[in-house]
Write a protein that holds these residues in place. Sequence first.
Motif, PDB file in Angstrom:
ATOM      1  N   TYR A 142      30.644  64.969  32.505  1.00  0.00           N
ATOM      2  CA  TYR A 142      29.672  66.050  32.676  1.00  0.00           C
ATOM      3  C   TYR A 142      28.993  65.781  34.011  1.00  0.00           C
ATOM      4  O   TYR A 142      28.222  64.843  34.151  1.00  0.00           O
ATOM      5  N   GLY A 143      29.342  66.593  34.994  1.00  0.00           N
ATOM      6  CA  GLY A 143      28.931  66.366  36.367  1.00  0.00           C
ATOM      7  C   GLY A 143      30.124  65.921  37.199  1.00  0.00           C
ATOM      8  O   GLY A 143      30.993  65.177  36.721  1.00  0.00           O
ATOM      9  N   ALA A 144      30.190  66.411  38.433  1.00  0.00           N
ATOM     10  CA  ALA A 144      31.303  66.077  39.321  1.00  0.00           C
ATOM     11  C   ALA A 144      30.790  65.961  40.754  1.00  0.00           C
ATOM     12  O   ALA A 144      29.904  66.725  41.158  1.00  0.00           O
ATOM     13  N   VAL A 167      31.365  67.191  43.491  1.00  0.00           N
ATOM     14  CA  VAL A 167      31.962  68.320  44.210  1.00  0.00           C
ATOM     15  C   VAL A 167      30.897  69.388  44.403  1.00  0.00           C
ATOM     16  O   VAL A 167      30.135  69.701  43.481  1.00  0.00           O
ATOM     17  N   LEU A 168      30.847  69.940  45.595  1.00  0.00           N
ATOM     18  CA  LEU A 168      29.945  71.054  45.908  1.00  0.00           C
ATOM     19  C   LEU A 168      30.742  72.155  46.588  1.00  0.00           C
ATOM     20  O   LEU A 168      31.347  71.905  47.644  1.00  0.00           O
ATOM     21  N   PRO A 169      30.775  73.354  45.986  1.00  0.00           N
ATOM     22  CA  PRO A 169      30.115  73.763  44.738  1.00  0.00           C
ATOM     23  C   PRO A 169      30.895  73.322  43.493  1.00  0.00           C
ATOM     24  O   PRO A 169      32.109  73.273  43.507  1.00  0.00           O
ATOM     25  N   GLY A 170      30.104  72.987  42.452  1.00  0.00           N
ATOM     26  CA  GLY A 170      30.727  72.627  41.182  1.00  0.00           C
ATOM     27  C   GLY A 170      30.167  71.390  40.529  1.00  0.00           C
ATOM     28  O   GLY A 170      30.778  70.839  39.612  1.00  0.00           O
ATOM     29  N   ALA A 171      28.969  70.944  40.953  1.00  0.00           N
ATOM     30  CA  ALA A 171      28.434  69.671  40.468  1.00  0.00           C
ATOM     31  C   ALA A 171      28.221  69.652  38.956  1.00  0.00           C
ATOM     32  O   ALA A 171      28.356  68.610  38.317  1.00  0.00           O
ATOM     33  N   MET A 172      27.907  70.804  38.343  1.00  0.00           N
ATOM     34  CA  MET A 172      27.583  70.833  36.908  1.00  0.00           C
ATOM     35  C   MET A 172      28.801  71.116  36.032  1.00  0.00           C
ATOM     36  O   MET A 172      28.687  71.600  34.910  1.00  0.00           O
ATOM     37  N   PHE A 173      29.964  70.774  36.517  1.00  0.00           N
ATOM     38  CA  PHE A 173      31.217  70.970  35.789  1.00  0.00           C
ATOM     39  C   PHE A 173      31.318  69.971  34.634  1.00  0.00           C
ATOM     40  O   PHE A 173      30.890  68.827  34.735  1.00  0.00           O
ATOM     41  N   MET A 174      31.932  70.415  33.551  1.00  0.00           N
ATOM     42  CA  MET A 174      32.156  69.534  32.401  1.00  0.00           C
ATOM     43  C   MET A 174      33.606  69.646  31.948  1.00  0.00           C
ATOM     44  O   MET A 174      34.186  70.738  31.939  1.00  0.00           O
ATOM     45  N   LEU A 175      34.184  68.494  31.589  1.00  0.00           N
ATOM     46  CA  LEU A 175      35.538  68.464  31.033  1.00  0.00           C
ATOM     47  C   LEU A 175      35.517  67.643  29.757  1.00  0.00           C
ATOM     48  O   LEU A 175      34.948  66.542  29.716  1.00  0.00           O
ATOM     49  N   ALA A 176      36.116  68.177  28.705  1.00  0.00           N
ATOM     50  CA  ALA A 176      36.239  67.467  27.441  1.00  0.00           C
ATOM     51  C   ALA A 176      37.590  67.826  26.828  1.00  0.00           C
ATOM     52  O   ALA A 176      38.254  68.774  27.264  1.00  0.00           O
ATOM     53  N   TYR A 177      38.014  67.074  25.817  1.00  0.00           N
ATOM     54  CA  TYR A 177      39.277  67.343  25.134  1.00  0.00           C
ATOM     55  C   TYR A 177      39.044  67.447  23.633  1.00  0.00           C
ATOM     56  O   TYR A 177      38.457  66.551  23.026  1.00  0.00           O
ATOM     57  N   ASP A 217      39.853  60.580  37.976  1.00  0.00           N
ATOM     58  CA  ASP A 217      40.350  61.737  38.719  1.00  0.00           C
ATOM     59  C   ASP A 217      39.192  62.588  39.242  1.00  0.00           C
ATOM     60  O   ASP A 217      39.251  63.130  40.355  1.00  0.00           O
ATOM     61  N   ILE A 218      38.152  62.713  38.432  1.00  0.00           N
ATOM     62  CA  ILE A 218      36.968  63.469  38.859  1.00  0.00           C
ATOM     63  C   ILE A 218      36.267  62.738  39.997  1.00  0.00           C
ATOM     64  O   ILE A 218      35.909  63.344  41.025  1.00  0.00           O
ATOM     65  N   VAL A 219      36.087  61.430  39.850  1.00  0.00           N
ATOM     66  CA  VAL A 219      35.425  60.632  40.894  1.00  0.00           C
ATOM     67  C   VAL A 219      36.188  60.730  42.211  1.00  0.00           C
ATOM     68  O   VAL A 219      35.593  60.785  43.298  1.00  0.00           O
ATOM     69  N   ALA A 220      37.515  60.772  42.137  1.00  0.00           N
ATOM     70  CA  ALA A 220      38.343  60.809  43.342  1.00  0.00           C
ATOM     71  C   ALA A 220      38.136  62.078  44.169  1.00  0.00           C
ATOM     72  O   ALA A 220      38.559  62.138  45.335  1.00  0.00           O
ATOM     73  N   GLN A 221      37.465  63.088  43.600  1.00  0.00           N
ATOM     74  CA  GLN A 221      37.214  64.319  44.344  1.00  0.00           C
ATOM     75  C   GLN A 221      36.067  64.169  45.347  1.00  0.00           C
ATOM     76  O   GLN A 221      35.853  65.048  46.187  1.00  0.00           O
ATOM     77  N   ALA A 222      35.341  63.049  45.286  1.00  0.00           N
ATOM     78  CA  ALA A 222      34.137  62.908  46.104  1.00  0.00           C
ATOM     79  C   ALA A 222      34.426  63.014  47.597  1.00  0.00           C
ATOM     80  O   ALA A 222      33.714  63.711  48.338  1.00  0.00           O
TER      81      ALA A 222
END
Length: 338
Positions: free
Chosen positions: A261-263, A265-275, A313-318
């Motif tokens: 929850y959070g990424a 990436v700008l724009p898109g910092a409040m992105f959430m991924l779950a399974y 994978d999310i962190v790697a977008q920084a």
Amino acid sequence: MKLIETEKAVGMVLCHDLTEIIPGVRKGAAFKKGHIVTEEDIPHLLDMGKRHLYVWDLGDGYVHENDAAARMARAVCGANISGGAPSEGKINLKADCDGILKIDRAAVYDLCRDPEICLATIRPDRLIRKGKQVAGTRVIPLAVKEETVQRFEEICAAHAPVMEIVPLKPAKIGIVTTGSEIQSGRIKDSFGDVLRAKAAECGAEVIGQVFPGDEEEAIAQAIIDFIAQGATLVEVTGGMSVDPDDRTPAAIRRVAEPVSYGAPVLPGAMFMLAYAGEVPVVGLPGCVMFARRTIFDLIVPRLLAGERITREDIVAQAVGGLCEGCETCTYPACGFGG
């Protein structure tokens, strides 16, 4: 490289272009660097006054640049990538289908530590269209030792596949649009059209859109219902900030295991991924509705190719995660997501 009489150069490789000038007709390279001299070439070369040539002798354990490039292309190409014919020692590698480009960065770095090897790629982990050039390869000199090409092939075999295109899977998407103001009709939903357009870009089907309001239980039930209907991805829009009325993250947590929850990436910092089992559930921030390219474009196509995205994978977008907001958007031919 060695100097040799022209008549003795058959089967050897020219080390430079040979220019021919015919007044009033043409001036240009009659024979290009890398050309393999044939018996038929000898009279023409002598007519040009070329009694001696600088050549590579391929009989001494060397591989011609075109042959080296062809072998390297075969070694490095994984599924759904292929190379054309060599041109001046280089081969372009292209996508054979739409999909996500995957590249083993460590393998590419290892290959290119050899100063005689060139392998250049575009940015991976993005949606690629059929026919798109994804890489090019060649050797630097006109000819290289056999062991140089063998080392390239061995590294590729050890890391196979070094690069491949993972096709998008047939996908069914359910859209859950939160917000009491939309449920009540006080304002018109703007998310649906955007997400349908993005689904079309990826060849996915939107199986429905519902408006459960702001209650956690209703949002969670809407997600469950879409999964029961066969959705392979559920997109939940709105309510992703920290306002007291924003219940989307909590609702997603009721039915799915959070990855992030959070990424960065700008724009898109409040992105959430779950399974929820094998089905990804994404919480989409408001920027997806109005910004041309966002975290959505960096992550969702990979989900549609069946990739299991992790927190790493999310962190790697920084690095590369800041969209520059160019007046004319050229994504994906830009640094966003690099």
